[in-house]
Design a protein around this motif. Structure first.
Motif, PDB file in Angstrom:
ATOM      1  N   ALA A   8      65.736 -23.151  39.380  1.00 24.74           N
ATOM      2  CA  ALA A   8      64.659 -24.105  39.094  1.00 24.74           C
ATOM      3  C   ALA A   8      64.568 -25.153  40.170  1.00 24.74           C
ATOM      4  O   ALA A   8      63.491 -25.575  40.572  1.00 24.74           O
ATOM      5  CB  ALA A   8      64.869 -24.744  37.728  1.00 24.74           C
ATOM      6  N   GLY A   9      65.732 -25.618  40.662  1.00 29.01           N
ATOM      7  CA  GLY A   9      65.742 -26.579  41.741  1.00 29.01           C
ATOM      8  C   GLY A   9      65.234 -27.929  41.342  1.00 29.01           C
ATOM      9  O   GLY A   9      64.989 -28.229  40.195  1.00 29.01           O
ATOM     10  N   LYS A  10      65.068 -28.784  42.341  1.00 30.63           N
ATOM     11  CA  LYS A  10      64.585 -30.138  42.109  1.00 30.63           C
ATOM     12  C   LYS A  10      63.076 -30.136  41.959  1.00 30.63           C
ATOM     13  O   LYS A  10      62.375 -29.459  42.705  1.00 30.63           O
ATOM     14  CB  LYS A  10      65.000 -31.026  43.283  1.00 30.63           C
ATOM     15  CG  LYS A  10      64.604 -32.485  43.106  1.00 30.63           C
ATOM     16  CD  LYS A  10      65.067 -33.299  44.283  1.00 30.63           C
ATOM     17  CE  LYS A  10      64.662 -34.762  44.135  1.00 30.63           C
ATOM     18  NZ  LYS A  10      65.100 -35.588  45.262  1.00 30.63           N
ATOM     19  N   PRO A  11      62.535 -30.865  41.000  1.00 33.68           N
ATOM     20  CA  PRO A  11      61.079 -30.898  40.833  1.00 33.68           C
ATOM     21  C   PRO A  11      60.384 -31.356  42.114  1.00 33.68           C
ATOM     22  O   PRO A  11      60.824 -32.289  42.778  1.00 33.68           O
ATOM     23  CB  PRO A  11      60.868 -31.905  39.694  1.00 33.68           C
ATOM     24  CG  PRO A  11      62.167 -31.914  38.961  1.00 33.68           C
ATOM     25  CD  PRO A  11      63.212 -31.681  39.997  1.00 33.68           C
ATOM     26  N   ARG A  12      59.300 -30.667  42.442  1.00 31.25           N
ATOM     27  CA  ARG A  12      58.571 -30.997  43.654  1.00 31.25           C
ATOM     28  C   ARG A  12      57.822 -32.309  43.477  1.00 31.25           C
ATOM     29  O   ARG A  12      57.133 -32.505  42.481  1.00 31.25           O
ATOM     30  CB  ARG A  12      57.573 -29.872  43.959  1.00 31.25           C
ATOM     31  CG  ARG A  12      56.724 -30.126  45.207  1.00 31.25           C
ATOM     32  CD  ARG A  12      55.877 -28.896  45.510  1.00 31.25           C
ATOM     33  NE  ARG A  12      55.033 -28.557  44.390  1.00 31.25           N
ATOM     34  CZ  ARG A  12      53.808 -29.064  44.228  1.00 31.25           C
ATOM     35  NH1 ARG A  12      53.342 -29.943  45.082  1.00 31.25           N
ATOM     36  NH2 ARG A  12      53.071 -28.697  43.191  1.00 31.25           N
ATOM     37  N   GLU A  13      57.978 -33.226  44.417  1.00 33.76           N
ATOM     38  CA  GLU A  13      57.246 -34.486  44.363  1.00 33.76           C
ATOM     39  C   GLU A  13      55.772 -34.221  44.636  1.00 33.76           C
ATOM     40  O   GLU A  13      55.419 -33.460  45.544  1.00 33.76           O
ATOM     41  CB  GLU A  13      57.808 -35.480  45.390  1.00 33.76           C
ATOM     42  CG  GLU A  13      59.254 -35.849  45.165  1.00 33.76           C
ATOM     43  CD  GLU A  13      59.428 -36.679  43.924  1.00 33.76           C
ATOM     44  OE1 GLU A  13      58.437 -37.243  43.451  1.00 33.76           O
ATOM     45  OE2 GLU A  13      60.553 -36.747  43.411  1.00 33.76           O
ATOM     46  N   THR A  14      54.924 -34.827  43.872  1.00 33.50           N
ATOM     47  CA  THR A  14      53.484 -34.632  44.001  1.00 33.50           C
ATOM     48  C   THR A  14      52.877 -35.823  44.727  1.00 33.50           C
ATOM     49  O   THR A  14      53.298 -36.956  44.552  1.00 33.50           O
ATOM     50  CB  THR A  14      52.834 -34.496  42.611  1.00 33.50           C
ATOM     51  OG1 THR A  14      53.509 -33.444  41.910  1.00 33.50           O
ATOM     52  CG2 THR A  14      51.369 -34.161  42.721  1.00 33.50           C
ATOM     53  N   ALA A  15      51.874 -35.573  45.497  1.00 35.92           N
ATOM     54  CA  ALA A  15      51.231 -36.645  46.257  1.00 35.92           C
ATOM     55  C   ALA A  15      50.745 -37.720  45.323  1.00 35.92           C
ATOM     56  O   ALA A  15      50.085 -37.455  44.338  1.00 35.92           O
ATOM     57  CB  ALA A  15      50.057 -36.067  47.063  1.00 35.92           C
ATOM     58  N   GLY A  16      51.077 -38.952  45.670  1.00 40.87           N
ATOM     59  CA  GLY A  16      50.633 -40.088  44.876  1.00 40.87           C
ATOM     60  C   GLY A  16      51.517 -40.391  43.707  1.00 40.87           C
ATOM     61  O   GLY A  16      51.218 -41.278  42.929  1.00 40.87           O
ATOM     62  N   ILE A  17      52.603 -39.643  43.517  1.00 40.99           N
ATOM     63  CA  ILE A  17      53.498 -39.870  42.376  1.00 40.99           C
ATOM     64  C   ILE A  17      54.848 -40.345  42.889  1.00 40.99           C
ATOM     65  O   ILE A  17      55.405 -39.755  43.799  1.00 40.99           O
ATOM     66  CB  ILE A  17      53.679 -38.579  41.547  1.00 40.99           C
ATOM     67  CG1 ILE A  17      52.346 -38.150  40.971  1.00 40.99           C
ATOM     68  CG2 ILE A  17      54.681 -38.770  40.442  1.00 40.99           C
ATOM     69  CD1 ILE A  17      52.391 -36.913  40.147  1.00 40.99           C
ATOM     70  N   LEU A  24      53.837 -48.668  32.227  1.00 44.15           N
ATOM     71  CA  LEU A  24      54.916 -48.165  33.084  1.00 44.15           C
ATOM     72  C   LEU A  24      54.393 -47.803  34.471  1.00 44.15           C
ATOM     73  O   LEU A  24      55.088 -48.012  35.474  1.00 44.15           O
ATOM     74  CB  LEU A  24      55.570 -46.943  32.429  1.00 44.15           C
ATOM     75  CG  LEU A  24      56.368 -47.215  31.151  1.00 44.15           C
ATOM     76  CD1 LEU A  24      56.902 -45.921  30.568  1.00 44.15           C
ATOM     77  CD2 LEU A  24      57.519 -48.174  31.436  1.00 44.15           C
ATOM     78  N   ALA A  25      53.173 -47.259  34.533  1.00 41.79           N
ATOM     79  CA  ALA A  25      52.594 -46.930  35.836  1.00 41.79           C
ATOM     80  C   ALA A  25      52.343 -48.187  36.658  1.00 41.79           C
ATOM     81  O   ALA A  25      52.565 -48.200  37.882  1.00 41.79           O
ATOM     82  CB  ALA A  25      51.291 -46.152  35.643  1.00 41.79           C
ATOM     83  N   LEU A  26      51.898 -49.254  36.020  1.00 40.42           N
ATOM     84  CA  LEU A  26      51.652 -50.509  36.737  1.00 40.42           C
ATOM     85  C   LEU A  26      52.956 -51.181  37.174  1.00 40.42           C
ATOM     86  O   LEU A  26      53.025 -51.777  38.254  1.00 40.42           O
ATOM     87  CB  LEU A  26      50.848 -51.457  35.848  1.00 40.42           C
ATOM     88  CG  LEU A  26      49.374 -51.095  35.634  1.00 40.42           C
ATOM     89  CD1 LEU A  26      48.756 -51.984  34.566  1.00 40.42           C
ATOM     90  CD2 LEU A  26      48.596 -51.228  36.946  1.00 40.42           C
ATOM     91  N   LEU A  27      53.993 -51.076  36.355  1.00 37.30           N
ATOM     92  CA  LEU A  27      55.251 -51.755  36.666  1.00 37.30           C
ATOM     93  C   LEU A  27      56.066 -51.030  37.728  1.00 37.30           C
ATOM     94  O   LEU A  27      56.765 -51.665  38.525  1.00 37.30           O
ATOM     95  CB  LEU A  27      56.090 -51.909  35.388  1.00 37.30           C
ATOM     96  CG  LEU A  27      55.566 -52.879  34.336  1.00 37.30           C
ATOM     97  CD1 LEU A  27      56.441 -52.851  33.091  1.00 37.30           C
ATOM     98  CD2 LEU A  27      55.507 -54.303  34.902  1.00 37.30           C
ATOM     99  N   GLY A  28      56.016 -49.701  37.744  1.00 32.27           N
ATOM    100  CA  GLY A  28      56.797 -48.951  38.730  1.00 32.27           C
ATOM    101  C   GLY A  28      58.289 -49.155  38.527  1.00 32.27           C
ATOM    102  O   GLY A  28      58.805 -49.095  37.411  1.00 32.27           O
ATOM    103  N   PRO A  43      59.475 -43.500  39.832  1.00 33.59           N
ATOM    104  CA  PRO A  43      58.949 -43.991  38.548  1.00 33.59           C
ATOM    105  C   PRO A  43      57.708 -43.237  38.080  1.00 33.59           C
ATOM    106  O   PRO A  43      57.591 -42.898  36.896  1.00 33.59           O
ATOM    107  CB  PRO A  43      58.642 -45.462  38.838  1.00 33.59           C
ATOM    108  CG  PRO A  43      59.572 -45.829  39.936  1.00 33.59           C
ATOM    109  CD  PRO A  43      59.708 -44.601  40.785  1.00 33.59           C
ATOM    110  N   GLY A  44      56.772 -42.959  38.985  1.00 33.72           N
ATOM    111  CA  GLY A  44      55.565 -42.248  38.597  1.00 33.72           C
ATOM    112  C   GLY A  44      55.851 -40.836  38.148  1.00 33.72           C
ATOM    113  O   GLY A  44      55.347 -40.363  37.127  1.00 33.72           O
TER     114      GLY A  44
END
Length: 745
Positions: free
Chosen positions: A736-745, A697-701, A633-634
């Protein structure tokens, strides 16, 4: 939905010449029909269901010819300082002017002020009323009247006029509106970095506005559409026409950046962004068609005409835009990418992915990450800020301003002020009492009793002698209030007089109704106020269902409705602060504060709701698209915000520039509409959509996309995210591949 629109976009691209020829034929046919069609009747003043309208209809029934729609002009004469209009020279000049004004072939009557007792008590002011047999005066009649007025001025008198005989048509925006379109073009150029990409949305929007305008003209006679019906259609057609085309062009550029061929990119842009255009357009149509709930014929026709213009903009965006992209497949790309593409050939398509892909760190994505880290403070600041701006709504006063709200540079405003100084503030807004004594044994006695009771009412300065119809069973009385037409005291006086009706009906076996411009404005304001809640319920309810189907979520439509209410209340509060309280009124050229136009809340709710849902669909659909394709979600919020927020901001700037053009108009009412719509777009796009929405949206997840299973099974499925589109196997998308997950997201 996405699959169908994908095929439609590809077909339009492939058959682009036929599509263009078809639209040229449509515009030509509708234009010919519109230019040759008979004009419709102007029923803008009709307001069924209110007492003042019923009284006006009764006058037309019992006094044939009285309610004729011929033009009229009130000539106000003011003597020089220290003199009186009754002085021999001044009187001679006034009588000569009135006599000359009465000579015109189109004149029905011209009343001499000295015979009609139309002279103020202090002798400083007199007025004469000239009525005409026709509604639109010929240039010859206007010139004759102006010549007569000029001779009175040469005699040393101050002469001002008010009425509709010499009144010029009010321009909605004029130079300011043209400047707004230029600003929109500049915003498009800066956003896209390409003349072709900037010009294409403007071209298609102009085609849509021209077609809808011609269609309204063609249907004006059959459906009784007046000249004012198309005003809202033109304004919204231009705004959403640019926006819808811009969203598809933007998505086309993005798909080209992923390595797709031009035809494939056109199909995918139409299947994804086009799906959002369809549902965004439907929400606008719901809001505009919902104006019929108010029960005002003029608003109903304006709303339906504007809804038709929006639907036309949607069809043009889905067909003509991909067709035009076929003529300029590379011209709409940024210059640097076109240059790179020419150097590297087909392999250059792979480089576009790195230039326009989601992995690029932009200001938009950095802001989204900031909101993701601190959602609660951002949410609280946005809600508190908009809530504070909405506080003036508690003091909202609805009404309709007249000549008193015009600039002092106009003769109508100076005539209004002269009459108020000479005869009292209530003279400009007399109340017309229509006494129906058909059931009374003594009609004359009943009318006399009612006239004396009204004359003794606190707040009434004077009551005229009753004027009976030929049958002698109906009379018209004019009552002059002691306060101005737009004051709260006059409003209370109208209610007081109407409150005396039951007792007088019992005593005289006769009844009466109150009408006139002042009473009509009061009734219209009350009607608009009573209709606001039902209108909100219908519009928000239907839009909630649409958004429920689009996003397959319960909380996202609720969030959209709450955000809209915040923006519309804040914008209405700003309108009250400027136009009613006078804050910063000088900066906008507002010379006279007063009540807010009765239809303003309805206009704001209807138009802003539609535009707010536009931004909601375009912004959140990209977030849901990323979420459906497997992102957290993030991360989905950041990805969707990074892809669409810049285009949404550009669309909002375009809307604001178009609406702001109305602020330059001379009429305070048009200034109010332009300011209200422009500030509402500012609040909704840059506070609600850019701060409130991502924070929620960030609060709801994951809960933001929750939908009960039983409801999920019953709702129809519309593929707005493009899940059913063909999988891409281009080298660019593979790399391009799959977007890299970022810490905290």
């Amino acid at each position: 939905m996405a699959s169908f629109l994908y095929r439609l976009g590809q077909t339009a691209y492939r058959k682009r010449r036929w599509v263009l020829l078809l639209w040229v034929a449509v515009v030509a046919a509708v234009g010919f029909k519109g230019l040759t069609a008979a004009s419709g009747s102007d029923d803008a003043s009709s307001m069924p269901g209110i007492e003042s309208q019923k009284a006006f209809d009764l006058i037309g029934e019992r006094f044939p010819g009285t309610a004729a729609d011929g033009a009229s002009e009130r000539i106000v004469f003011v003597a020089p300082d220290g003199q009186r209009v009754t002085a021999a020279d001044n009187r001679e000049a006034i009588e000569k002017t009135v006599a000359e004004a009465a000579h015109g072939s189109e004149v029905a009557s011209a009343v001499n002020p000295f015979r009609a007792n139309s002279v103020s008590k202090d002798g400083s002011t007199a007025y004469a009323t000239v009525t005409y047999k026709v509604k639109d005066l010929s240039d010859g009649s206007k010139n004759e009247l102006q010549k007569a007025l000029g001779e009175a001025r040469q005699a040393g008198l101050t002469v001002e006029t008010g009425g509709n005989a010499l009144a010029a048509q009010t321009e909605a925006g004029g130079v300011g509106e043209a400047a707004g379109v230029l600003v929109a073009a500049l915003v498009l150029l800066v956003t896209f970095g390409s003349m072709a990409a900037a010009g294409l949305p403007l071209l298609t929007a102009i085609i849509g506005v021209a077609t809808s305008t011609f269609a309204i003209l063609a249907l004006s006679s059959a459906f009784g559409l007046s000249s004012s019906t198309g005003t809202l259609a033109t304004m919204l057609g231009l705004a959403v026409g640019i926006d819808y085309a811009m969203f598809i062009v933007s998505r086309y550029r993005e798909e080209r950046g992923k390595g797709h061929t031009p035809q494939e990119a056109a199909g995918r842009a139409t299947g994804t962004a086009g799906s959002a255009v369809v549902f965004a357009g439907l929400t606008v149509v719901v809001a505009l068609a919902g104006l019929s709930v108010v029960g005002v014929p003029m608003l109903t026709k304006m709303g339906l005409a504007a809804a038709g213009a929006v639907l036309l903009s949607v069809v043009i965006a889905l067909t003509l835009v991909p067709a035009l992209l076929g003529f300029w497949p590379n011209a709409v790309l940024p210059r640097r990418l076109r240059r790179r593409n020419r150097k590297t050939g087909d392999a250059g398509e792979q480089h576009l992915a790195t230039a326009t892909g989601a992995a690029v760190d932009t200001r938009e994505s950095r802001w989204a990450r900031f909101v993701l880290r601190r959602p609660l403070p951002v949410l609280l600041l946005s809600v508190i800020g908009l809530g504070a701006l909405a506080l003036p709504v508690a003091d909202l006063q609805l009404g309709m301003s007249g000549d008193e709200a015009k600039p002092t540079s106009t003769t109508e405003r100076r005539a209004y002020d002269a009459l108020a100084d000479g005869f009292g503030p209530g003279f400009n807004g007399p109340l017309t009492i229509v006494v129906d004594a058909q059931g009374a044994p003594d009609a004359a006695g009943a009318v006399d009793t009612i006239a004396k009771r009204i004359a003794s009412t606190d707040g009434v300065v004077s009551v005229s002698e009753p004027r009976f119809n030929q049958a002698g069973d109906t009379a018209i009385i004019s009552a002059t209030p002691s306060t101005s037409p737009t004051s709260e005291e006059t409003k209370d006086l109208v209610h007081t007089i109407r409150g005396e009706r039951p007792g007088l009906e019992t005593a005289t076996d006769a009844t009466f109704q109150v009408t006139g411009t002042t009473a009509s404005n009061i009734d219209v304001a009350q009607k608009m106020q009573d209709a606001l809640i039902p209108y909100l319920a219908v519009v928000v309810g239907l839009a909630f269902l649409l958004l429920l189907i689009v996003f397959r979520s319960v909380l996202v439509p609720v969030k959209a409705a709450v955000g809209f209410l915040l923006s519309v209340l804040a914008s209405l509060g700003a309108v009250v602060a400027v136009f009613q309280w006078g804050w910063a009124a000088d900066l906008l050229g507002v010379e006279q504060t007063g009540p807010i136009m009765s239809m303003m809340p309805i206009f704001l709710v209807g138009i802003v709701f539609g535009l707010a849902m536009d931004y909601q669909v375009f912004l959140v659909s990209r977030m849901r698209e990323a979420y459906v394709h497997g992102q957290t979600p993030g991360r989905a919020m950041v990805t969707g915000f990074g892809h669409s927020s810049r285009v949404v901001a550009a669309a909002a700037l375009i809307m604001m520039s178009v609406f702001s053009g109305f602020i330059t108009a001379g009429e305070s009412m048009i200034k109010m509409i332009g300011f209200g719509l422009a500030i509402a777009v500012l609040f909704d796009a840059f506070v609600v959509r850019m701060a409130f929405v991502p924070a929620v949206l960030a609060l709801l997840g994951h809960r933001a996309w929750w939908l009960p299973r039983w409801l999920d099974r019953r709702l129809p499925r519309v593929d707005i995210e493009g899940e059913a589109l063909p999988r891409s196997d281009t080298p660019a998308t593979q790399s391009a591949g799959k977007p890299r997950e970022t810490a905290g997201i």
